[in-house]
Every structure is written in structure tokens, then in C-alpha cells.
Write a protein that holds these residues in place. Structure first.
Motif, PDB file in Angstrom:
ATOM      1  N   GLY A   1      -7.949   1.912  -3.226  1.00 22.42           N
ATOM      2  CA  GLY A   1      -7.471   0.852  -2.342  1.00 22.42           C
ATOM      3  C   GLY A   1      -8.598   0.186  -1.586  1.00 22.42           C
TER       4      GLY A   1
ATOM      5  N   SER B   1      -6.162  -0.484   3.877  1.00 23.82           N
ATOM      6  CA  SER B   1      -5.552  -0.180   2.596  1.00 23.82           C
ATOM      7  C   SER B   1      -5.844   1.258   2.184  1.00 23.82           C
ATOM      8  CB  SER B   1      -6.071  -1.141   1.518  1.00 23.82           C
ATOM      9  OG  SER B   1      -5.457  -0.893   0.281  1.00 23.82           O
TER      10      SER B   1
ATOM     11  N   ASP C   1       0.826  -1.207   0.000  1.00 20.19           N
ATOM     12  CA  ASP C   1       0.000   0.000   0.000  1.00 20.19           C
ATOM     13  C   ASP C   1       0.864   1.262   0.000  1.00 20.19           C
ATOM     14  OD1 ASP C   1      -2.282  -1.527   0.079  1.00 20.19           O
ATOM     15  OD2 ASP C   1      -2.539  -1.375   2.244  1.00 20.19           O
TER      16      ASP C   1
END
Length: 229
Positions: free
Chosen positions: A64, A147, A16
Motif C-alpha cells: 500500500g 494507506s 484500503d
């Protein structure tokens, strides 16, 4: 088992950070460079840069989050299907389990015993099929949120690097010079560690990442100068 889960979580977080930092360093750098070639006020560049960082962080974080949700939804969908299959076609599922142990080279007696042992517990049976038939590990239920935060914050931190000189220098072109030095060094260091993580040659990877940032910023500055002229 606990050690493995921590390792996977750490790996996901690093992924990430790489995603967020990569765009965070490059996009605001190119934007600031382009504006430096078109405007005479660093205040305008700062406002535009902060707006871009805010928008980029939200967009990247949302991406994400959606990716994390998609992985979770896919896992849950396959989990439901596997429960239905062990209920409706148990013999077929047992044969798939037996085939797995056969591929390991185990004897027929051991294969049959292993199949019978796994099939006694439906949850254990389904978990086995998810992992070894489909290659799916149970995702962290908080993965999507984590994330989003990791990517969004990494983008913001990366974006502040090329923008920071504009807070202290009044002339855009002079600020760009310092921004370029600081950002390209950061891109080189970032590219080095990113390449080490992915198994690519660290020095080649570092140069590649740095050159991409330099080309993007140069192109933006050049285009701005052309339109200004």
C-alpha cells in the motif's frame, strides 16, 4: 471543496480496509485450516498464524505504501512536465485549454476570455492542465503512510478472526469448526458491504466472497490430510 476532499479521503480509507480485510480473513483462515489437518497442537497453529499475520500485515502495508508513493511520484513528474510546457510552448498549451472549452460548447469569445484568464496565473494554468488534460488530482502527501497503516491494520484484524477459536479450544479440528463458522459469517458480511460499495449485487457478492474463503480453507485442509496420510 472541503466536503469533496473529505469524501475522497473517506473513499480511499474504505478501499484500503477492503484490500486488507479481504486477504486478512482469507489467508490466515486457509493456513489455520491446513495446519488443523496436519498437526495435533493448537499451539503450533497459533504461533504459525500470528507469524503469518505479522508477515502478511507488513507485506500488505508495504504494498500500500509503495502504491501511494508511486501515485505521488507520478503526479509530481507530470506536474514538473506541465510547468516546463507552459514555459516553453505556451501557445500550444493555450490551444489545449481552448480546445477543452470548445468541447463544452462555449462560444469563441468566451473560449478566448477563459484562456486569457487562466493563462495569467501560471499555477492556476498548470493545475487546470493537470486536472482536465491529464485527469490527475493532487494526491494527499500523507496518503502512502495512511494507506500502509490502514491496509496493515485491517489485515491484522481480519487475520485474528479465524485464529481466535484456537486460543480457547485445544483440539485443532474442533477449533477449525468454530473458526469456519465465525470466519464464513464474517466473509459473508464483508462481501455484502464490499459489493454494495462497488455497485455489485450485495447477496451475490457476499456468497462469492464466502465461497472463495470456504474453497481455499477446504483445499488447504484436504491437501494437509493427503500429505499426512
Amino acid at each position: 471543496m472541503d466536503h469533496k476532499e473529505k469524501h475522497l479521503a473517506s473513499s480511499a480509507m474504505l478501499t484500503d480496509i477492503v484490500i486488507g480485510m479481504s486477504d486478512g480473513l482469507t489467508v490466515p483462515f486457509a493456513l489455520a485450516a491446513g495446519l488443523s489437518g496436519a498437526v495435533s497442537s493448537t499451539g503450533i497453529i497459533i504461533i504459525a498464524g500470528i507469524a503469518e499475520i505479522a508477515a502478511g500485515s507488513i507485506a500488505m502495508g508495504l504494498g500500500g505504501y509503495l502504491a501511494g508513493r508511486t501515485a505521488t511520484d507520478h503526479y509530481n513528474s507530470e506536474l514538473k512536465r506541465e510547468y516546463e510546457e507552459v514555459e516553453l510552448v505556451p501557445e500550444k498549451e493555450k490551444e489545449e485549454v481552448r480546445g477543452f472549452f470548445e468541447n463544452l460548447g462555449l462560444s469563441e469569445e468566451v473560449q478566448q476570455k477563459a484562456v486569457e484568464d487562466i493563462a495569467r496565473d501560471k499555477k492556476k494554468w498548470v493545475d487546470f492542465m493537470m486536472k482536465y488534460e491529464l485527469g490527475l488530482d493532487k494526491p494527499d502527501p500523507k496518503r502512502a503512510t495512511k494507506s500502509a497503516l490502514n491496509i496493515g491494520l485491517s489485515y491484522a484484524v481480519g487475520g485474528l478472526v479465524p485464529l481466535s477459536p484456537y486460543f480457547f479450544i485445544d483440539t485443532p479440528v474442533e477449533a477449525l469448526k468454530l473458526s469456519a463458522i465465525v470466519t464464513l459469517i464474517c466473509l459473508f458480511v464483508f462481501g455484502y458491504f464490499k459489493s454494495r460499495m462497488t455497485g455489485v449485487s450485495p447477496w451475490a457478492g457476499a456468497l462469492k466472497v464466502m465461497l472463495i474463503g470456504a474453497v481455499a480453507a477446504s483445499a488447504a485442509f484436504g491437501v494437509a490430510k493427503i500429505f499426512e496420510g
